[in-house]
Design an enzyme around this catalytic site. Structure first.
Site, short mmCIF file in Angstrom:
data_model
loop_
_atom_site.label_atom_id
_atom_site.label_comp_id
_atom_site.label_asym_id
_atom_site.label_seq_id
_atom_site.Cartn_x
_atom_site.Cartn_y
_atom_site.Cartn_z
N GLY A 268 0.67 -1.42 0.31
CA GLY A 268 0.28 -0.02 0.07
C GLY A 268 0.51 1.17 -0.14
O GLY A 268 -0.09 2.66 0.21
N ASP A 269 2.04 0.91 -0.10
CA ASP A 269 2.63 2.43 0.05
C ASP A 269 2.56 3.13 -1.59
O ASP A 269 2.85 3.37 -2.73
CB ASP A 269 4.54 1.74 -0.36
CG ASP A 269 5.93 2.45 -0.41
OD1 ASP A 269 5.86 3.39 0.88
OD2 ASP A 269 5.67 3.53 -1.22
N ALA A 270 2.29 4.32 -0.90
CA ALA A 270 2.66 5.26 -2.16
C ALA A 270 3.61 5.61 -3.24
O ALA A 270 3.43 5.63 -4.06
CB ALA A 270 1.65 6.71 -1.60
N TRP A 310 11.82 2.51 -5.52
CA TRP A 310 11.56 3.76 -5.07
C TRP A 310 13.03 4.53 -5.22
O TRP A 310 12.46 5.43 -5.70
CB TRP A 310 11.92 2.93 -2.55
CG TRP A 310 10.54 2.63 -2.53
CD1 TRP A 310 9.38 3.14 -3.04
CD2 TRP A 310 10.11 2.50 -1.12
NE1 TRP A 310 8.46 2.20 -1.22
CE2 TRP A 310 9.39 2.12 -0.77
CE3 TRP A 310 11.55 1.55 -0.35
CZ2 TRP A 310 8.49 1.78 0.52
CZ3 TRP A 310 11.80 1.18 1.19
CH2 TRP A 310 9.97 1.41 1.50
#
Length: 315
Positions: A268-270, A310
């Site tokens: 769920g990481d933006a 990321w």
């Protein structure tokens, strides 16, 4: 609470530095380590200056300020102890173990690279970032606090809150004009007025309560890193999810950066959503089903795929 300048411990600077070499694994990029460690000027638990890393370690309950640098041509890190007392072999071993865990030096990246080298999305990322490792948070309490702090806010404000937490509740040392901070111990956050103090520092009431609750669990022995590591992936996840304020994202973030589970997956990481949107050429963020389908070929190494994605946001 914070140590006043008058009472601040001072580490003697009349020193002939002692040092040891730490051999590095095959796939290691010091430049990527420095890039990650330099991502915020608000970071207070380490400092990078002229490609040298300065950090305060606590070894056998004693402060150890260290300097870390890369020795070109030998593929070693040089670790220098910046204190006057001789460093015993046992202390050197503990220093090395901490740095190996912090910088992820014990992981064999070859299996992940075998998957990535044949993957259309990961292959170009690995080509650009080969040797990137997951810089960790060895202390479980620190990792849990950082996960709570980072919920639903941007990275700059998260670092601001962490800095305030460390400066108000942690220990501070001076050495050769450089200030070193230690992350607060759980017991330091169990005073009656801690929640109100954290609210004054711009923590939400809920985040303040969560951090104090986590501190209490650690002090009472209900939450121990060794027990989580021994319990296995699913049991560790279930234990973390039972903690107030720790949802799926926070649990997997802690499993990724503190418990070092390569299959941890903060789906769920933006930031992950933004990276996948960029890599997949989407106009909107991917759906949960699309995320799961994308990660299917990377099972067992989801944490590394996330970390590389990321980093892809800044390429």
């Amino acid at each position: 609470m914070n140590t006043t300048e008058k009472d601040m411990p001072v580490l003697n600077s009349n020193l002939s530095h002692t040092e040891r070499n730490l051999p590095l694994p095959q796939h290691f990029s010091y430049s990527e380590i420095l890039y990650y460690l330099n991502r915020s000027a608000l970071e207070c638990l380490h400092e990078v200056e002229e490609e040298r890393i300065y950090k305060l370690l606590y070894i056998k309950e004693q402060p150890f300020p260290v300097e870390i640098c890369y020795e070109k041509g030998t593929h070693n890190l040089v670790i220098r102890s910046l204190r006057t007392k001789p460093v015993s072999n046992e202390e050197w071993e503990l220093i090395h173990l901490y740095i190996e865990e912090w910088l992820d030096l014990q992981t064999d990246l070859a299996p992940f690279y075998r998957i990535a080298d044949n993957d259309p999305m990961l292959s170009p990322l690995v080509d650009s970032l080969r040797g990137l490792r997951i810089v960790g948070v060895p202390d479980l309490f620190e990792a849990l606090c950082w996960a709570v702090i980072g919920q639903q806010i941007n990275l700059t404000f998260a670092y601001t809150l962490k800095k305030r937490l460390v400066e108000n509740f942690g220990e501070t040392y001076e050495f050769d004009g450089r200030t070193y901070h230690r992350f607060p111990s759980p017991s330091a956050l169990l005073a009656d007025n801690t929640v109100n103090t954290l609210r004054e520092l711009q923590f939400t009431s809920k985040k303040a309560e969560y951090i104090v609750d986590i501190a209490g669990r650690v002090v009472r022995g209900e939450l121990q890193k060794e027990a989580l590591l021994a319990s296995g992936y699913q049991a560790a996840e279930e234990t973390l999810l039972r903690i107030r304020g720790i949802g799926p994202w926070s649990a997997h973030y802690v499993m990724m950066r503190s418990l070092r589970n390569p299959a941890a997956f903060p789906a769920g990481d933006a930031g992950l959503h933004a990276a996948l949107k960029k890599q997949l050429g989407l106009t909107v963020k991917p759906t949960p089903a699309e995320i799961i389908a994308t990660f299917e070929p990377w099972q067992g190494y989801e944490a590394y795929a996330v970390f590389y994605l990321w980093r892809s946001l800044t390429l």
